[in-house]
Enzyme design. Structure first.
Site, short mmCIF file in Angstrom:
data_model
loop_
_atom_site.label_atom_id
_atom_site.label_comp_id
_atom_site.label_asym_id
_atom_site.label_seq_id
_atom_site.Cartn_x
_atom_site.Cartn_y
_atom_site.Cartn_z
N GLY A 299 0.81 -1.22 0.00
CA GLY A 299 0.00 0.00 0.00
C GLY A 299 0.83 1.26 0.00
O GLY A 299 2.04 1.24 0.19
N GLN A 300 0.14 2.35 -0.22
CA GLN A 300 0.76 3.65 -0.31
C GLN A 300 0.06 4.58 0.66
O GLN A 300 -1.16 4.71 0.63
CB GLN A 300 0.57 4.16 -1.75
CG GLN A 300 1.63 5.09 -2.25
CD GLN A 300 2.81 4.35 -2.87
OE1 GLN A 300 2.60 3.31 -3.50
NE2 GLN A 300 4.01 4.85 -2.69
N GLY B 227 4.63 7.51 2.53
CA GLY B 227 5.46 6.64 1.70
C GLY B 227 4.76 5.32 1.46
O GLY B 227 3.55 5.20 1.59
N ASP C 40 -6.80 9.76 15.22
CA ASP C 40 -7.19 9.50 13.83
C ASP C 40 -7.87 8.13 13.72
O ASP C 40 -7.53 7.33 12.84
CB ASP C 40 -5.96 9.60 12.92
CG ASP C 40 -6.33 9.84 11.46
OD1 ASP C 40 -7.49 10.21 11.19
OD2 ASP C 40 -5.46 9.67 10.58
N1 LIG Z 1 1.28 -3.12 9.91
C1 LIG Z 1 0.64 -3.31 8.78
N2 LIG Z 1 0.29 -4.55 8.39
C2 LIG Z 1 -0.38 -4.75 7.22
N3 LIG Z 1 -0.77 -3.76 6.39
C3 LIG Z 1 -0.44 -2.50 6.73
C4 LIG Z 1 0.28 -2.21 7.92
N4 LIG Z 1 0.44 -0.86 8.01
C5 LIG Z 1 -0.14 -0.34 6.91
N5 LIG Z 1 -0.67 -1.31 6.14
C6 LIG Z 1 -1.39 -1.12 4.88
O1 LIG Z 1 -0.59 -0.35 4.01
C7 LIG Z 1 -1.37 0.64 3.34
C8 LIG Z 1 -0.76 2.03 3.55
O2 LIG Z 1 -0.77 2.31 4.95
P1 LIG Z 1 -0.34 3.70 5.56
O3 LIG Z 1 -0.56 3.63 7.02
O4 LIG Z 1 1.02 4.09 5.09
O5 LIG Z 1 -1.28 4.73 4.87
P2 LIG Z 1 -2.83 5.01 4.98
O6 LIG Z 1 -3.30 4.78 6.37
O7 LIG Z 1 -3.51 4.23 3.88
O8 LIG Z 1 -2.87 6.52 4.59
P3 LIG Z 1 -2.39 7.75 5.46
O9 LIG Z 1 -0.97 7.53 5.85
O10 LIG Z 1 -2.54 8.85 4.49
O11 LIG Z 1 -3.35 7.83 6.63
C9 LIG Z 1 -2.80 0.48 3.86
O12 LIG Z 1 -3.52 -0.29 2.92
C10 LIG Z 1 -2.65 -0.29 5.14
O13 LIG Z 1 -3.78 -1.10 5.37
#
Ligand SMILES: Nc1ncnc2c1ncn2[C@@H]1O[C@H](COP(=O)(O)OP(=O)(O)OP(=O)(O)O)[C@@H](O)[C@H]1O
Length: 314
Positions: A13-14, A18, A127
Site C-alpha cells: 500500500g501507499q 510513503g 485518527d
Molecule cells: N502493519 C501493517 N500490516 C499490514 N498492512 C499495513 C500495515 N500498516 C499499513 N498497512 C497497509 O498499508 C497501506 C498504507 O498504509 P499507511 O498507514 O502508510 O497509509 P494510509 O493509512 O492508507 O494513509 P495515510 O498515511 O494517508 O493515513 C494500507 O492499505 C494499510 O492497510
C-alpha cells in the site's frame, strides 16, 4: 538492523508518508510490515514522522500494531512493524459493504481495549477510522497508524495543531477549542457508524463543508428501525456533542452492545473469505467474495442488519 535483514519485499500500500511493504525478517523468518519513507520530504513531514516513531516506542498491547525498529538508508527511513495479515477494516468493507452488528461489536471491543491502554498512559490516537483498524487471520483487531498521535498534555489542554480526518473529527477538534481523549471516543462513534453503513456521515459532501457541519448540526445517529437499541445507544453515547458527557473507553467496554453482541467467529469468516478472494484472480473483477456465498446462512445476525454483498467499488 539494515535493510539487508529484510527480504521478499512486496508492496501492499501507499500512504501519505510513503510506501508500505510486506517483507520477511531474514533472522526470524517472520513477516513484517515495512514503511519506507523518503526523507527528501518537507521538514513538516519529517517532524510528523519522528513523532509517530517516538510515540510507537514503548507501546505494548495486543490491540495495537507493534513497532519493532527504524533505520536510515541514504535519504530513506525504514520503519519495521508488526504485519497484520487480515487487511484493514476499509478493505474488508469494500468487499462486504457493511458489517453485521456482532462483527462491529467485536471490532469496537478491541479498539476500546486499545483506547483503555492508550488513554491510561495519557496518550490519544487522534485518527480513529476504519482505515486505521487492521486485522489478522485469527480474528485479531489492532489499532494502527499513529501518524498524528501525540501526548495528552493534560485534561483540558488547548492543542494548537489541527489533526485527524474531517469526517471523523469531534466538534471540539473542528472548533479548535482544546480537546482531550474524549475526541477519540467521538471518532470511535463515527467509525461505528462507518462500519454499519460502509461510509461515515456526510461522506458525499466536500470535506471542507463537513468541517462547518460537524459543530453546527445535531450529532449523527443510527436509524432505530434498522439497528438494535443497544447499538443505537452505544453510538449516541459516543457522539454526545459535549465531550464531558461521552463515556470513557473503560466505561464503554461495559456497555451491553459490547458485552453481549460481539462474535470473533463471524469476523474471522469475513477476514478469511476476503483473503481467499484477494489471493485469486477474481480480486480484479467486480465480484464480491460474498457473491453467491452462503457462509452466513447459519450465522445469527443481530436484529435487522441488512447485508449487501452486491457491489464492490474497487
Ligand atoms: N502493519 C501493517 N500490516 C499490514 N498492512 C499495513 C500495515 N500498516 C499499513 N498497512 C497497509 O498499508 C497501506 C498504507 O498504509 P499507511 O498507514 O502508510 O497509509 P494510509 O493509512 O492508507 O494513509 P495515510 O498515511 O494517508 O493515513 C494500507 O492499505 C494499510 O492497510
Amino acid at each position: 538492523m539494515q535493510k539487508q535483514h529484510y527480504c521478499d519485499l512486496e508492496l501492499i500500500g501507499q500512504g501519505s508518508f510513503g510506501s508500505v511493504f510486506k517483507a520477511i525478517n531474514v533472522e526470524t523468518s517472520k513477516p513484517v510490515a515495512l514503511k519506507v519513507v523518503d526523507l527528501d520530504a518537507t521538514t513538516d513531514q519529517v517532524e510528523s514522522l519522528t513523532r509517530e516513531i517516538n510515540f510507537l516506542i514503548g507501546l505494548n498491547s495486543p490491540f495495537i500494531t507493534r513497532y519493532y525498529e527504524s533505520f536510515l538508508d541514504g535519504t530513506r527511513l525504514w520503519i519495521s512493524m508488526e504485519y497484520c495479515d487480515g487487511g484493514s477494516c476499509t478493505e474488508l468493507l469494500k468487499t462486504v459493504g457493511k458489517f453485521p452488528e456482532q462483527v462491529i461489536a467485536e471490532i469496537l471491543k478491541h479498539i476500546l481495549e486499545a483506547l483503555v491502554y492508550l488513554h491510561g498512559q495519557g496518550k490519544m490516537h487522534r485518527d480513529i477510522k476504519a482505515a486505521n483498524i487492521l486485522t489478522t487471520q485469527d480474528g485479531g483487531v489492532k489499532l494502527a497508524d499513529f501518524g498524528v498521535s501525540g501526548q495528552l498534555q493534560n485534561f483540558y489542554d488547548k492543542n494548537d495543531d489541527f489533526v485527524g480526518t474531517p469526517f471523523w473529527m469531534a466538534p471540539e477538534v473542528v472548533k479548535q477549542t482544546g480537546y482531550n481523549a474524549k475526541a477519540d471516543i467521538w471518532s470511535l462513534g463515527i467509525t461505528a457508524f462507518e462500519l454499519a453503513h460502509g461510509e461515515p456521515p456526510y461522506s458525499g459532501i466536500h470535506p471542507m463543508k463537513v468541517l462547518l457541519l460537524i459543530p453546527k448540526h445535531a450529532p449523527p445517529s443510527l436509524d432505530r428501525s434498522s439497528f438494535s437499541p443497544a447499538f443505537c445507544d452505544f453510538v449516541d453515547l459516543c457522539l454526545r456533542k459535549n465531550p464531558q458527557e461521552r463515556p470513557t473507553a473503560m466505561k464503554l467496554l461495559e456497555h451491553k452492545f459490547i458485552k453481549k453482541y460481539s462474535s470473533k467467529d463471524t469476523l474471522k469468516i469475513i477476514i478469511q473469505t476476503y483473503s481467499k478472494w484477494k489471493s485469486t484472480d477474481q480480486a480484479s473483477d467486480y465480484a464480491s467474495p460474498y457473491n453467491g456465498s452462503d457462509i452466513f446462512k447459519n450465522s445469527a445476525t443481530v436484529n435487522n442488519v441488512v447485508w449487501d454483498f452486491g457491489t464492490v467499488s474497487r
